[in-house]
Write a protein that holds these residues in place. Structure first.
Motif, short mmCIF file in Angstrom:
data_model
loop_
_atom_site.label_atom_id
_atom_site.label_comp_id
_atom_site.label_asym_id
_atom_site.label_seq_id
_atom_site.Cartn_x
_atom_site.Cartn_y
_atom_site.Cartn_z
N SER A 19 10.03 58.60 65.65
CA SER A 19 11.12 58.61 64.68
C SER A 19 10.61 57.95 63.41
O SER A 19 9.58 57.30 63.41
CB SER A 19 12.33 57.85 65.23
OG SER A 19 12.06 56.46 65.23
N SER A 20 11.35 58.09 62.32
CA SER A 20 10.90 57.50 61.06
C SER A 20 10.79 55.99 61.17
O SER A 20 9.95 55.38 60.52
CB SER A 20 11.82 57.90 59.92
OG SER A 20 13.13 57.45 60.16
N ARG A 56 6.96 50.97 57.60
CA ARG A 56 7.36 52.39 57.42
C ARG A 56 6.15 53.19 56.97
O ARG A 56 5.24 52.65 56.34
CB ARG A 56 8.46 52.51 56.34
CG ARG A 56 9.71 51.72 56.58
CD ARG A 56 10.57 52.27 57.67
NE ARG A 56 11.06 53.58 57.33
CZ ARG A 56 12.27 54.03 57.57
NH1 ARG A 56 13.13 53.25 58.16
NH2 ARG A 56 12.62 55.24 57.26
N ILE A 76 11.40 59.60 56.05
CA ILE A 76 12.80 59.40 56.43
C ILE A 76 13.13 60.04 57.77
O ILE A 76 14.12 59.68 58.39
CB ILE A 76 13.77 59.95 55.35
CG1 ILE A 76 13.59 61.45 55.17
CG2 ILE A 76 13.60 59.18 54.05
CD1 ILE A 76 14.82 62.13 54.62
N ARG A 77 12.29 61.01 58.19
CA ARG A 77 12.54 61.67 59.48
C ARG A 77 11.22 62.25 59.98
O ARG A 77 10.44 62.79 59.22
CB ARG A 77 13.55 62.79 59.31
CG ARG A 77 13.96 63.46 60.60
CD ARG A 77 15.09 64.47 60.43
NE ARG A 77 14.65 65.65 59.69
CZ ARG A 77 15.13 66.04 58.51
NH1 ARG A 77 16.06 65.34 57.90
NH2 ARG A 77 14.68 67.13 57.92
N SER A 78 11.01 62.11 61.30
CA SER A 78 9.83 62.73 61.89
C SER A 78 10.13 63.08 63.34
O SER A 78 11.06 62.55 63.95
CB SER A 78 8.61 61.80 61.81
OG SER A 78 8.78 60.68 62.63
N GLY A 79 9.36 63.99 63.85
CA GLY A 79 9.48 64.42 65.23
C GLY A 79 8.28 65.27 65.55
O GLY A 79 7.36 65.39 64.73
N GLU A 103 6.91 67.62 62.72
CA GLU A 103 7.71 67.56 61.49
C GLU A 103 7.63 66.17 60.88
O GLU A 103 7.67 65.16 61.57
CB GLU A 103 9.17 67.89 61.76
CG GLU A 103 10.00 67.85 60.47
CD GLU A 103 11.49 68.11 60.69
OE1 GLU A 103 12.02 68.96 59.97
OE2 GLU A 103 12.08 67.44 61.56
N ARG A 135 11.74 65.30 47.62
CA ARG A 135 11.56 65.43 49.08
C ARG A 135 10.36 66.33 49.35
O ARG A 135 10.21 67.37 48.73
CB ARG A 135 12.80 66.02 49.73
CG ARG A 135 12.63 66.18 51.26
CD ARG A 135 13.85 66.81 51.91
NE ARG A 135 14.98 65.91 51.79
CZ ARG A 135 16.24 66.32 51.62
NH1 ARG A 135 16.54 67.61 51.55
NH2 ARG A 135 17.21 65.44 51.52
N THR A 178 8.53 68.06 52.75
CA THR A 178 8.66 68.33 54.18
C THR A 178 7.44 69.09 54.66
O THR A 178 7.04 70.09 54.06
CB THR A 178 9.92 69.18 54.47
OG1 THR A 178 11.07 68.48 54.01
CG2 THR A 178 10.06 69.46 55.96
N ARG A 230 6.17 70.90 58.25
CA ARG A 230 6.60 71.29 59.60
C ARG A 230 5.57 72.27 60.15
O ARG A 230 5.20 73.22 59.48
CB ARG A 230 7.98 71.94 59.57
CG ARG A 230 8.55 72.19 60.94
CD ARG A 230 9.97 72.74 60.90
NE ARG A 230 9.99 74.06 60.30
CZ ARG A 230 10.59 74.38 59.15
NH1 ARG A 230 11.22 73.48 58.45
NH2 ARG A 230 10.55 75.61 58.69
#
Length: 153
Positions: free
Chosen positions: A35-36, A98, A116-119, A122, A135, A137, A139
């Motif tokens: 997670s972020s 972070r 701010i977000r990861s998985g 992604e 932003r 991104t 993926r």
């Protein structure tokens, strides 16, 4: 950037999304979870490799070194009409607990984007105070292609 890349640069105002394909013998590792709030540079090993794609008549290339020593290093280049029209240096590192992607367009001053977000496969980085992009991104799809998108929020 619009489109799909194998690995590509992200700071071109006229491109919004790109799909990139792996362009050489470097193969990215399988996506790793995180997670972020708990992500580590090693979680982004899936981004490592040489990526390239086409968008709007331009060839966009991006190359990321595998994580090592808590750092990933990247370069990006855009070629149109047989001439390099853009380049940048990038790094992803941990700062204050972070992950931060710092882009240096045209080798200029660094612009930080916080994760701010990861998985699995992604990663989304943001800097709402930046003019464009705000932003970024990345993926990776199940076929191994990399999707890169830059946008304002």
């Amino acid at each position: 950037m619009h489109g799909h890349f194998s690995r590509t640069s992200f700071v071109l105002a006229f491109l919004a999304a790109v799909v990139l394909s792996c362009a050489g013998p470097a193969q990215a590792a399988d996506p790793a979870p995180g997670s972020s709030a708990t992500a580590r540079v090693a979680d982004l090993a899936w981004l490592a490799g040489r990526w390239e794609g086409e968008s709007g008549g331009a060839r966009i290339e991006e190359q990321w070194l595998a994580p090592s020593g808590g750092l990933m290093l990247g370069t990006g280049r855009t070629v149109a009409g047989g001439k390099a029209v853009f380049f940048e240096f990038m790094r992803i590192e941990e700062k204050d607990g972070r992950l931060v992607l710092t882009a240096h367009p045209a080798a200029g001053a660094g612009v930080p984007f916080q994760l701010i977000r990861s998985g699995p496969g992604e990663a989304v980085f943001e800097n709402p105070a930046h003019d464009f992009p705000q932003r970024i991104t990345y993926r990776r799809d199940p076929d191994g292609r990399l999707f890169a998108r830059v946008e304002n929020i």
